[in-house]
Structures are given as C-alpha cells and as structure tokens.
Scaffold this motif. Structure first.
Motif, PDB file in Angstrom:
ATOM      1  N   ALA A   1      -6.020   5.315  31.272  1.00 44.48           N
ATOM      2  CA  ALA A   1      -4.928   5.275  30.682  1.00 44.48           C
ATOM      3  C   ALA A   1      -3.797   5.290  32.180  1.00 44.48           C
ATOM      4  O   ALA A   1      -3.122   4.489  32.392  1.00 44.48           O
ATOM      5  N   SER A   2      -4.084   5.809  33.240  1.00 42.48           N
ATOM      6  CA  SER A   2      -3.689   5.618  34.512  1.00 42.48           C
ATOM      7  C   SER A   2      -3.507   4.701  35.243  1.00 42.48           C
ATOM      8  O   SER A   2      -2.571   4.206  35.652  1.00 42.48           O
ATOM      9  N   PHE A   3      -5.272   4.279  35.190  1.00 47.50           N
ATOM     10  CA  PHE A   3      -5.171   3.155  36.163  1.00 47.50           C
ATOM     11  C   PHE A   3      -4.134   2.031  35.391  1.00 47.50           C
ATOM     12  O   PHE A   3      -3.673   0.781  35.855  1.00 47.50           O
ATOM     13  N   GLN A   4      -3.950   1.315  34.290  1.00 41.98           N
ATOM     14  CA  GLN A   4      -3.301   1.211  33.670  1.00 41.98           C
ATOM     15  C   GLN A   4      -1.279   1.454  34.075  1.00 41.98           C
ATOM     16  O   GLN A   4      -0.655   0.341  33.208  1.00 41.98           O
ATOM     17  N   GLN A   5      -1.510   2.325  33.650  1.00 41.21           N
ATOM     18  CA  GLN A   5       0.346   2.962  34.093  1.00 41.21           C
ATOM     19  C   GLN A   5      -0.025   2.559  35.559  1.00 41.21           C
ATOM     20  O   GLN A   5       1.319   3.048  36.369  1.00 41.21           O
TER      21      GLN A   5
ATOM     22  N   GLN B   1      -0.759   4.326  38.259  1.00 45.84           N
ATOM     23  CA  GLN B   1      -1.160   5.947  38.723  1.00 45.84           C
ATOM     24  C   GLN B   1      -3.091   5.960  39.282  1.00 45.84           C
ATOM     25  O   GLN B   1      -3.945   5.936  38.883  1.00 45.84           O
ATOM     26  N   LEU B   2      -2.390   4.623  40.589  1.00 47.91           N
ATOM     27  CA  LEU B   2      -4.328   4.574  41.054  1.00 47.91           C
ATOM     28  C   LEU B   2      -4.632   5.648  41.784  1.00 47.91           C
ATOM     29  O   LEU B   2      -5.820   6.310  41.684  1.00 47.91           O
ATOM     30  N   PRO B   3      -4.133   6.320  41.977  1.00 51.67           N
ATOM     31  CA  PRO B   3      -4.693   8.137  43.201  1.00 51.67           C
ATOM     32  C   PRO B   3      -5.153   8.934  42.356  1.00 51.67           C
ATOM     33  O   PRO B   3      -6.411   9.548  41.677  1.00 51.67           O
ATOM     34  N   GLN B   4      -5.101   8.900  40.842  1.00 47.34           N
ATOM     35  CA  GLN B   4      -5.291   9.826  39.389  1.00 47.34           C
ATOM     36  C   GLN B   4      -5.848   8.876  39.279  1.00 47.34           C
ATOM     37  O   GLN B   4      -7.212   9.801  38.657  1.00 47.34           O
ATOM     38  N   ALA B   5      -6.023   7.705  38.751  1.00 46.22           N
ATOM     39  CA  ALA B   5      -7.506   7.532  38.525  1.00 46.22           C
ATOM     40  C   ALA B   5      -8.398   7.472  39.634  1.00 46.22           C
ATOM     41  O   ALA B   5      -9.622   7.617  38.917  1.00 46.22           O
ATOM     42  N   GLU B   6      -8.091   7.126  39.911  1.00 47.04           N
ATOM     43  CA  GLU B   6      -9.275   7.093  41.576  1.00 47.04           C
ATOM     44  C   GLU B   6      -9.989   8.740  41.359  1.00 47.04           C
ATOM     45  O   GLU B   6     -10.967   8.651  41.091  1.00 47.04           O
ATOM     46  N   ALA B   7      -9.212   9.969  41.263  1.00 48.42           N
ATOM     47  CA  ALA B   7      -9.588  11.265  41.361  1.00 48.42           C
ATOM     48  C   ALA B   7     -10.636  11.320  39.709  1.00 48.42           C
ATOM     49  O   ALA B   7     -11.929  11.920  40.075  1.00 48.42           O
ATOM     50  N   LEU B   8     -10.338  10.934  38.832  1.00 50.53           N
ATOM     51  CA  LEU B   8     -10.561  11.253  37.561  1.00 50.53           C
ATOM     52  C   LEU B   8     -12.198   9.961  37.569  1.00 50.53           C
ATOM     53  O   LEU B   8     -12.403  11.218  37.864  1.00 50.53           O
ATOM     54  N   CYS B   9     -11.558   9.088  38.441  1.00 50.82           N
ATOM     55  CA  CYS B   9     -13.206   8.674  38.058  1.00 50.82           C
ATOM     56  C   CYS B   9     -14.199   9.425  39.301  1.00 50.82           C
ATOM     57  O   CYS B   9     -15.426   9.148  38.549  1.00 50.82           O
ATOM     58  N   ALA B  10     -13.707  10.100  40.550  1.00 49.35           N
ATOM     59  CA  ALA B  10     -14.938  10.742  40.862  1.00 49.35           C
ATOM     60  C   ALA B  10     -14.773  12.112  40.326  1.00 49.35           C
ATOM     61  O   ALA B  10     -16.137  12.160  40.850  1.00 49.35           O
ATOM     62  N   ASP B  11     -14.617  12.594  39.562  1.00 45.84           N
ATOM     63  CA  ASP B  11     -14.478  13.733  39.068  1.00 45.84           C
ATOM     64  C   ASP B  11     -16.104  13.477  38.242  1.00 45.84           C
ATOM     65  O   ASP B  11     -16.943  14.397  38.122  1.00 45.84           O
ATOM     66  N   ILE B  12     -15.786  12.039  37.212  1.00 47.48           N
ATOM     67  CA  ILE B  12     -16.606  11.778  36.506  1.00 47.48           C
ATOM     68  C   ILE B  12     -18.091  11.270  37.283  1.00 47.48           C
ATOM     69  O   ILE B  12     -19.446  12.175  36.826  1.00 47.48           O
ATOM     70  N   LEU B  13     -17.731  10.824  38.209  1.00 46.74           N
ATOM     71  CA  LEU B  13     -19.527  10.054  38.584  1.00 46.74           C
ATOM     72  C   LEU B  13     -19.855  12.184  39.678  1.00 46.74           C
ATOM     73  O   LEU B  13     -21.573  10.933  40.212  1.00 46.74           O
ATOM     74  N   ARG B  14     -19.078  12.028  40.417  1.00 51.25           N
ATOM     75  CA  ARG B  14     -19.756  13.216  40.609  1.00 51.25           C
ATOM     76  C   ARG B  14     -20.468  14.269  40.152  1.00 51.25           C
ATOM     77  O   ARG B  14     -22.022  14.780  40.172  1.00 51.25           O
ATOM     78  N   ASN B  15     -20.401  14.467  38.283  1.00 48.04           N
ATOM     79  CA  ASN B  15     -21.130  14.815  38.075  1.00 48.04           C
ATOM     80  C   ASN B  15     -22.708  13.940  37.201  1.00 48.04           C
ATOM     81  O   ASN B  15     -23.707  14.658  36.965  1.00 48.04           O
ATOM     82  N   ASP B  16     -21.613  12.945  36.617  1.00 45.95           N
ATOM     83  CA  ASP B  16     -22.709  11.873  36.547  1.00 45.95           C
ATOM     84  C   ASP B  16     -22.835  10.327  37.195  1.00 45.95           C
ATOM     85  O   ASP B  16     -22.173   9.428  36.618  1.00 45.95           O
ATOM     86  N   PRO B  17     -23.713  10.233  38.610  1.00 46.77           N
ATOM     87  CA  PRO B  17     -23.149   9.151  38.998  1.00 46.77           C
ATOM     88  C   PRO B  17     -23.753   7.776  38.470  1.00 46.77           C
ATOM     89  O   PRO B  17     -23.592   7.172  39.015  1.00 46.77           O
ATOM     90  N   ARG B  18     -24.534   7.771  37.486  1.00 48.54           N
ATOM     91  CA  ARG B  18     -25.315   6.561  36.481  1.00 48.54           C
ATOM     92  C   ARG B  18     -23.942   6.167  35.840  1.00 48.54           C
ATOM     93  O   ARG B  18     -24.028   5.891  34.723  1.00 48.54           O
TER      94      ARG B  18
END
Length: 882
Positions: free
Chosen positions: A25-29, A31-48
């Motif tokens: 939703a952030s990406f579509q709106q 809000q790229l920094p927020q979208a990037e931060a949320l993706c990073a949070d997911i990938l820290r816990n699940d790199p795959r």
C-alpha cells in the motif's frame, strides 16, 4: 509505456502477510521510504521472502538504484520462476540499465507464461527498438494492441518504431491515435511534431511544439524540436536561442550539442560548429552521430580528407551504419575518387538496401564514371522508394542531359518543382537549359524573370554560365561570378604568387581542360598547341576529364610535350604537380563549364593564371590574373567589370582552328530538302541559343521574304516538334522550316553551307565556332551586337574582316538588314566575294600568326611577373613577336 508495477501475482500465504500488505500500500501511494523499510524488515527475518524481494526491487527501480533493483527481482525469480509480472519488471529494469538483449529474454519468459500479456509485448517492443530492430518492434506492439487497443502509450511506442523505419506517415498516424486516447501526451506531441517536420508540414510541427511547451515552458525536448524546426525554416538565430535554452537544462546532452553544431553550420560559423561536434564526441564516444556531423562541417570547409576520416571512424563504431558509408561515398566523389565512392555506396546499400541517399550517391558515382544507364537505374530505384526525393529527381535529370534527352530531363525537374518550389541553383540552371535545348519555351518568361529577380535580390539562383548566356550586363555578370566564387571557394584563401620566378629559357605553358576530345575547344586550339615555337615554349596538357578515343583527341594529346590526365586527382594534388613541373603560366580552358577545376587556380598553381576561350566572360575570381580578349569583346570602359586584366589580341580573340577542307562536288538544294529558287536563311547554332525574341524576328523574316525558308540543324524529336509548332503559331507553314540532319563527315557539313544565302546569328549568345565555320565556307553571317562577351563574338569575327554591314546594333536593325540582303542579290554577292578574298591573306584564318600573337601575350605576362610587377592590361600589336 511506464513499467507495470502491479503485483497481481503476489499471494499473502505467510506470517508476514500483514506487513507486506502495508508495504504494498505504501508503494502504491508513492511512500517509497516506508515501503522500503517494511520490505527490509520482512527480509531481515525471511531473506527468501520472494514477494518482499520483488517489491523491494520495484522500490529500488523507482529511486534509480537500477543494479540493486535487478539483483532483488532476480532473487525473487530464483525462488519462484513462474512470475510473469516479475519477469516483466526485470525486463523494465534491464532496459533502464541499457541491456536490451537481456530485457528481451525476460519479456519472452513473461510471454511464455502469458502469451497475450500486453504489457510484456509492449516492453518486448521497447527492447527490440533499443536493439535497432524496429520492424520486429512494430509486430510486437501490434500484437499487444489486439488485446489492449485503448492503451495510448502502446500507440506512442509503435510510432517510435515506425519513425525508425522511416515510415513517417504511418508513425504520425500512431502518434495521432495516442493523442486521441490521451490528449496532451507529451511523448506523442513531440513524436507527431517530429513527423510533421519530416513530412514538410512546419505549421503542424510548430503547433505540436507549442502544445508541449504549454505544459512546461522549459521542456528541453520540445525546445530541441522547435530549434530543429527553425533550422529547417532557415531561421538559425531563433534555432540557436532554443537549443541554448535546452542546453541550459541538459548541458551534457550530445544530441542537443549536435543540433547546436548544425545551427552554427547554417550560420557559417564552421570552426565553432567543429568544436561543438567534438564536445559531443567526448560525451558520447560510442555514438556514430557526432563523427558524422563533424564530417559534414569539415566537408563545408572543403577539408575532405579529414571529413572522410570522420566517416570512417563512424563506420568503425558501427560497421553496419549505412549513413557512414553513404557519406564516405559523397566525400570520395568530392575527392574525385568515383570508383571508391561507388564501392562505399554499395557498402551502404548492403547494410540498408532501402537507403535512398545511398542509392543517389551510387547514381552520382556512376554518372562521374560516365555509366549513365546504370546511374539512371540507381536514381530511379531511389524514386521508387521515395517518389519525392529531390536528389533522385535531380540525379535523373542530370543523367538525361548528356544522354541527349533534355525533354525527359525537364520532366523530372518539373516533378522536382512540386517538391521544392524554390529550386536550388543547379536545378534551376538545369531546368532552363533543358527547356532551351528542347526549344520548349512554355515558361521561358517566368524562368528568365527568375534570373532577373535573383540578380536584383542578390540571391544566387543559377551558375554564372547561365547568367552570362542570358545577356546579362557586364557589371551584373561580375557580381554573379563573385558570389559564385564566394559560395564555392570561400574557404580557400587566394594569394598572389610568392615564390621566386622560375627563370626558364622556354616558357612553360600548361593548358587545363575537360574538353580534350571531339569538342570546339580542341578544334580551335589543336593547331595552336601544335604551332607553339618549341625553342621558346613548352606546352603541357592537363585533362580534367579523360580524352575520348577520337582522332582529334589523339592529335591534341600528341601536340603537348607532356600530358597528364588529372581527372582523379584532388585539386591539391594537381597544384603540387603544376609546381613540381615549374609551370610559368597556367591557362584555364574551362571557366564555368563542365569539369572546371577552380580549386586548382584558387590555390595559386602557377605564377601567372589565365582565363581563356572555354568560358566567354569573367570568372570574378581574385586568383585569375588575365583574360584573353579583343577590343570589341571588352571595350575599355567595361574593363572595370572584369576581375582579370584584359589581354587584347589584335583582330579577334577566337583561334582560327583548323581550316578543314570543304567536300568537293556540286551541292544540290533538293538533296537537302531545300527549295531550288527560294531564299535560304541558315541558323546552324546550338538549339539552346535560340530564344523566343530571336525566333520572332526570324518568323517575321519568313513573312517578309516570299518563298524563303529557315534551315536549322536537326536535334531531338522535341526540337523539331516545338520549333515547328512555334512557327505555325506565328502563321508560318511547317514546311518552311527545314532541318539538316547530322552528317558523319565534317567536310560534308561544311560543304552544305554553300547552299544557304545568309547565316542568321543568335542573341543574346552569338555563334562562336559555328560563325567561324560559316565564314570559312564563304557564307555571310548577320549578327546583332550584344551587351556582353558571348553576345559579341560573331561581331568580333566580322569586325576583323572589316564587314561592318553584317553587324546590327539592335534586333530592329538586324531584321531590316536581313530583309535588305534577301532582296539585294548584288549586295549578298559582294559580301561573299569579300569573305572568300580574305581566306588566304587575312590573319583571322592564319593559325600560325594567331599563335605568334598568343605567344607574345604569354611572354608579356611572364616578363611582368618576373619583374615583380602586378598584372596589368596588355595590348598585343599586329604582327608582334616577342
């Protein structure tokens, strides 16, 4: 089309679904920094986490981190290969990275899963476009449009591909469709403007530019397009202002720099243009356009070898670049290397068989090689590809003239007029010349008025030879000649001879000509070349066109102590040769006729340079020292209208030529279609010299002298048809014009002169060699004194023979004298007797005496030069021998 960022294939089947939904939703709106931060949070816990990898890749692409974007999307595809959307977005990232081949592979992977995927087909078209495969790109766009015809960007991209295919009208249709679907679409406005410009619709192109600039006044692409529009309209000041505004936004844009260079070229600021092109080359070292444009500027500076090197570099950068080979061909022809020019044009056509300019270059090279049939075929093939190709139409016309088909030449030039209503100088000249050669006078008044307007406005709309032949006043002829020199040799800085005198015991005289063949120049000069006193003169011949295989050509070549065919040599090479030969005097026997080499004289090839015989008028060139004439041709008050200093020969400037035998045996008029009893007016002049005012006088003569006929040389079928029609239109029966066919032997042609009663000369261009022939045969020549050099030559011959009664001072006087002679058989008989009496005794027919006079003139010129004195008017006394 903008990359598709829809993630319709993403599935929320894991424990990070809520976090991922927030990131999406952030990406579509936006809000790229927020979208990037949320993706990073997911990938820290699940790199795959493949969806988070994919979305993080899209965020990276949006912020311009293209390498990272490619890496992240590839990781997502490694985990889940069957993602059509991910393959598409990877392709978009690869395109932005300048990797179209890899992007094409990704598009094909997306299409393998979804064959009707319009966005992937569009991206595939974009990749093919970058790979310079526009035809395949069009096919891909067309396939996409079958499922998504409402997508304006698809139509826009299709327009780009069609533009690259040079299908301007089809490209314009695509851009216009895009604008119907999405009014104001910037790319389509600019694309449509570019196509309008290519199609010669400047008003529509301007409308597109202004619409784009209304959206953003400083849009560099719109400013660039408008600058090119100004350039096309020959408004270089406005073009420069626009391109400089665009460069203020994009100072490192090589395309803008190249347009700026083009503007500077139009402003004749060529050295500045060169520097701009070189700046563009530094910014885009792999781009072929900067070296191509630099080559164009060097060509305008007449620095052909350097230009050729630029085109060769462009071909090295892109071995299949048809433009590079085409321009090599053009330059090689300018370097007088037509065989290599032909080979280069073939290389261009091997890269692009539909390259119209290359086909025309091939035609030009074949023309230079005298392969007229093949030249015509090349130009006609160009016309089949582009029926409005001005160069092809001009090329066809050019081939037709030496092929003896002036009427066909005029037809091509009429078609050219539809394309370019303001004909360039060369084509304007060809059209008028073709019309005159055909005796087709339908637009004679309009064309000659165009000549006069060109003089009044100061525009150079025809070569000096055409102006001179039109009876131009001497002062106007000088102005036109000087303008021609400025336009064609402006980059060569002429200088007086600066070397020491050679001091030869024998004066070395070099004759430069393209007419060492069956031609009046060779006929008139052969006995002079042979007659030079070899104890005092060394004659040298330089042919600017290969001699033909005629007996006259062989005789001329043998008459020189040394002979060189310099047809394929550059001007600088010919200059070096003349200096190596230590030539004292170089005589230009061509002037402003075919195969002239003014560049040789402009570079001061010899201490003394002379204009003689080939062209009856001034060259208007500061590098020519003398013009050989006589007192009637250049009256003393008119010397100021000649850039050269006149050298006055006694009697007449025209060499006597060979006084060839006249065929023996009685001639009967009936054998030549002539009436046995009627008066025969003869006019054996070149048909191009016959103009309507002169023909009007001749027709009035036929009305005035009952039973008389006009005897003309036979030309093409068009000449016979047109002259007959003109006569009938003036109330003269067709049979009163008799046409003499060509005969194989010159002596037979000379013999039939005896059947005529009076030779009627032409104006504004007199008979020259033809008048001399007629007088040699004892036929009285009636002339009218013209107002410039070519209109006074026949009068010069008659003045030398002391026959003033044959020199009229106006057309009215001419007509009156003709009627008088036709009615006064005693007067005509006396004139014939007087002409025959002077055959043996008069200097006009004495080649040996003429040669001595000419040698005296050469000696006077050489002596002044060796004394360090500048050229001055010289007078050769009768019987003088230096």
């Amino acid at each position: 089309m903008e990359p598709s960022y829809a993630l319709r294939s993403l599935r929320n089947l894991d424990r990070y679904a809520q976090t991922f939904q927030h990131a999406l939703a952030s990406f579509q709106q936006g809000q790229l920094p927020q979208a990037e931060a949320l993706c990073a949070d997911i990938l820290r816990n699940d790199p795959r986490h493949c969806d988070a990898l994919h979305l993080a890749g899209l965020v990276a692409m949006q912020v311009g981190e293209i390498p990272r974007s490619i890496e992240l999307i590839r990781q997502s595809l490694d985990l889940r290969p069957h993602q059509a959307v991910a393959h598409l977005n990877l392709a978009n990232a690869l395109l932005r990275a300048g990797k179209p081949q890899a992007a094409l592979v990704s598009c094909d992977a997306a299409l393998a899963q979804r064959p009707d995927y319009a966005e992937a087909l569009n991206c595939r078209g974009n990749a093919l476009l970058q790979l310079q495969r526009p035809a395949e790109a069009v096919a891909s766009y067309d396939q996409a449009l079958r499922s998504r015809p409402e997508l304006a960007p698809l139509h826009n991209n299709r327009g780009h591909a069609l533009r690259d295919l040079q299908r301007s009208e089809d490209a314009l249709a695509s851009y216009r469709r895009a604008l119907q679907l999405q009014p104001g679409l910037r790319e389509s406005l600019l694309g449509a403007g570019e196509m309008y410009l290519a199609l010669g619709q400047p008003h529509e192109a301007s409308r597109c530019c202004e619409a784009a600039l209304a959206q953003h006044a400083g849009d560099p692409d719109a400013l660039h397009l408008r600058a090119r529009l100004h350039l096309r309209l020959r408004e270089p000041a406005a073009a420069l202002a626009d391109v400089d505004r665009a460069l203020a936004v994009r100072p490192d844009a090589s395309a803008l720099l190249m347009t700026r260079g083009n503007v500077l070229c139009q402003l004749r600021r060529l050295e500045e243009a060169l520097q701009v092109y070189r700046d563009a080359r530094r910014l885009a070292p792999a781009d072929v356009e900067p070296p191509l444009n630099e080559g164009h500027a060097l060509t305008l500076l007449h620095r052909y070898e350097e230009a050729l090197a630029c085109y060769e570099q462009a071909a090295t950068l892109k071995p299949d670049c048809a433009k590079a080979y085409h321009w090599q061909s053009v330059t090689l022809r300018l370097l007088r290397r037509p065989i290599e020019a032909l080979a280069a044009s073939e290389l261009a056509l091997a890269s692009d068989p539909h390259h119209v300019a290359a086909l025309n270059a091939k035609g030009h090279a074949l023309y230079e090689l005298d392969r007229y049939t093949e030249a015509l075929a090349a130009h006609e093939q160009a016309l089949r590809l582009d029926a409005r190709s001005a160069e092809a139409l001009s090329g066809c016309a050019r081939v037709m003239l030496p092929s003896g088909r002036p009427e066909t030449a005029a037809g091509y030039l009429e078609r050219l007029l539809e394309v370019e209503p303001e004909l360039p100088a060369a084509e304007f000249s060809m059209l008028l010349h073709a019309r005159l050669l055909s005796c087709d006078w339908r637009d004679y008044t309009q064309l000659t008025a165009g000549l006069e307007q060109g003089i009044e406005s100061g525009k150079r709309i025809a070569p000096p030879s055409l102006y001179t032949a039109s009876g131009l006043a001497p002062e106007d002829a000088l102005r036109c000649a000087r303008e021609h020199v400025r336009a064609n040799l402006g980059t060569v800085s002429p200088a007086p001879w600066s070397g020491a005198p050679y001091g030869h015991e024998r004066i070395r005289v070099a004759y430069l000509s393209g007419d060492f063949r069956e031609h009046p120049v060779s006929f008139l000069m052969a006995s002079i070349f042979e007659g030079h006193d070899r104890s005092r003169f060394e004659p040298i011949g330089l042919a600017t066109r290969p001699p033909d295989d005629s007996a006259l050509a062989r005789r001329v070549v043998a008459s020189f102590e040394r002979f060189f065919d310099v047809t394929r040599q550059q001007d600088t090479e010919v200059v070096a040769l003349l200096r190596r030969l230590e030539v004292d005097i170089c005589v230009d026997l061509s002037g402003y006729t075919a195969y002239a080499r003014h560049g040789v004289f402009a570079r001061r090839a010899a201490p003394v340079q002379v204009n003689y015989l080939g062209y009856p008028g001034t060259l208007g060139a500061p590098f020519m020292d003398y013009i050989i004439a006589d007192a009637l041709l250049i009256p003393e008050p008119e010397q100021a209208f000649y850039s050269e200093k006149p050298v006055y020969l006694p009697h007449c400037y025209l060499p006597p030529g060979d006084r060839r035998a006249v065929a023996a045996g009685a001639q009967r008029r009936s054998d030549h279609g002539l009436p046995e009893q009627g008066f025969v007016f003869c006019a054996f002049n070149n048909h191009a010299k016959i103009v309507p005012p002169m023909f009007e006088v001749w027709m009035r003569l036929l009305h005035a002298v009952e039973g008389s006929v006009l005897w003309l040389t036979q030309g093409s079928e068009a000449v016979t048809r047109n002259l007959t029609a003109e006569a009938v239109r003036r109330g003269i029966q067709a049979e009163r014009l008799v046409f003499a066919p060509r005969v194989p032997k010159v002596e037979d042609h000379l013999a039939r002169h005896q059947l005529a009663d009076l030779f009627l000369d032409t104006l504004p261009y007199n008979a020259h060699t033809t008048a001399s022939d007629a007088l040699w045969c004892g036929l009285p020549v009636l002339t009218c004194l013209g107002r410039n050099f070519p209109g006074r030559v026949a009068a010069s011959l008659l003045e030398a023979l002391a026959l003033p009664e044959l020199i009229a001072t106006s057309l009215e006087d001419y007509e009156s004298r003709a009627v008088e002679m036709a009615c006064d058989t005693a007067l005509l008989a006396r004139l014939r007797t007087e002409i025959r009496r002077q055959h043996e005794a008069h200097p006009l027919f004495d080649a040996g005496m003429f040669c001595r006079h000419l040698e005296t003139a050469y000696t006077m010129m050489r002596d002044r030069c060796e004394r360090g004195e500048p050229p001055e008017t010289l007078h050769v006394k009768p019987g003088a021998r230096a």
